[in-house]
Write a protein that holds these residues in place. Sequence first.
Motif, PDB file in Angstrom:
ATOM      1  N   ALA A  33       0.836  -1.213   0.000  1.00  0.00           N
ATOM      2  CA  ALA A  33       0.000   0.000   0.000  1.00  0.00           C
ATOM      3  C   ALA A  33       0.864   1.254   0.000  1.00  0.00           C
ATOM      4  N   LYS A  34       1.985   1.240   0.747  1.00  0.00           N
ATOM      5  CA  LYS A  34       2.894   2.403   0.741  1.00  0.00           C
ATOM      6  C   LYS A  34       3.556   2.576  -0.629  1.00  0.00           C
ATOM      7  N   GLN A  35       3.933   1.463  -1.238  1.00  0.00           N
ATOM      8  CA  GLN A  35       4.529   1.523  -2.574  1.00  0.00           C
ATOM      9  C   GLN A  35       3.569   2.237  -3.532  1.00  0.00           C
ATOM     10  N   ALA A  36       2.278   1.907  -3.420  1.00  0.00           N
ATOM     11  CA  ALA A  36       1.257   2.555  -4.258  1.00  0.00           C
ATOM     12  C   ALA A  36       1.117   4.031  -3.860  1.00  0.00           C
ATOM     13  N   HIS A  37       1.089   4.303  -2.562  1.00  0.00           N
ATOM     14  CA  HIS A  37       0.959   5.676  -2.053  1.00  0.00           C
ATOM     15  C   HIS A  37       2.081   6.568  -2.596  1.00  0.00           C
ATOM     16  N   TRP A  38       3.285   6.064  -2.612  1.00  0.00           N
ATOM     17  CA  TRP A  38       4.434   6.878  -3.024  1.00  0.00           C
ATOM     18  C   TRP A  38       4.517   7.066  -4.533  1.00  0.00           C
TER      19      TRP A  38
ATOM     20  N   PHE B 290      -4.437   5.049  -0.289  1.00  0.00           N
ATOM     21  CA  PHE B 290      -3.370   4.053  -0.151  1.00  0.00           C
ATOM     22  C   PHE B 290      -2.660   4.204   1.202  1.00  0.00           C
ATOM     23  N   ASP B 291      -2.522   5.446   1.657  1.00  0.00           N
ATOM     24  CA  ASP B 291      -1.890   5.640   2.974  1.00  0.00           C
ATOM     25  C   ASP B 291      -2.802   5.120   4.093  1.00  0.00           C
ATOM     26  N   GLN B 292      -4.098   5.343   3.926  1.00  0.00           N
ATOM     27  CA  GLN B 292      -5.064   4.832   4.912  1.00  0.00           C
ATOM     28  C   GLN B 292      -5.023   3.292   4.951  1.00  0.00           C
TER      29      GLN B 292
HETATM   30 FE   LIG Z   1       3.007   9.994   2.728  1.00  0.00          FE
END
Ligand SMILES: [Fe+2]
Length: 166
Positions: free
Chosen positions: A42-47, A61-63
């Motif tokens: 999810a973080k990979q997607a967020h970034w 994605f961060d949530q």
């Molecule tokens: Fe962030």
Amino acid sequence: MATKTGVTLHSTKNPQNENQRKSMVELLQKHLGTAIDLSYQAKQAHWNVKGMNFIAVHKLFDQLHEETEEYVDKIAERLTAMGGQARGTVQASSENTLLDPYPLDLVKSEDHLKRLADSFAKWSGAVKEGIEESDEAGDDLTSDLLTEVGRGLDISLYFLESHFQA
Ligand SMILES: [Fe+2]
């Protein structure tokens, strides 16, 4: 004492049957590795996400990362409460995860939404099997934890899929 699968437990006054605890620790190690993997998918997607609805999906994605991190802690601490030794490093998680590796080159929001939906759906299916396994083992507390996780995963899957369902 080691089982046939090599699980060893710390000494504890936890009243639950030892063999049951060993099998549940083994089950939860897989789900711990999967939760850690998914939280950083999810973080990979967020970034890296770009494209339509950027701010909305960047925040979603961060949530999802934060929600899966809560599962990480709950699963690890259920495992340690039963006398297990949590295998929570990145290296250990990559051995235990039930998910396929997340592609490192995804950019478009739709691609991240669909790929994360695949991961959430896959883990949700494994969690449902884990609920059955813990029910069969007679461990209501692990079953209850996995039920809580599964309920959350299905909501996350719904949030992801609603972006591309008609
Ligand atoms: Fe962030």
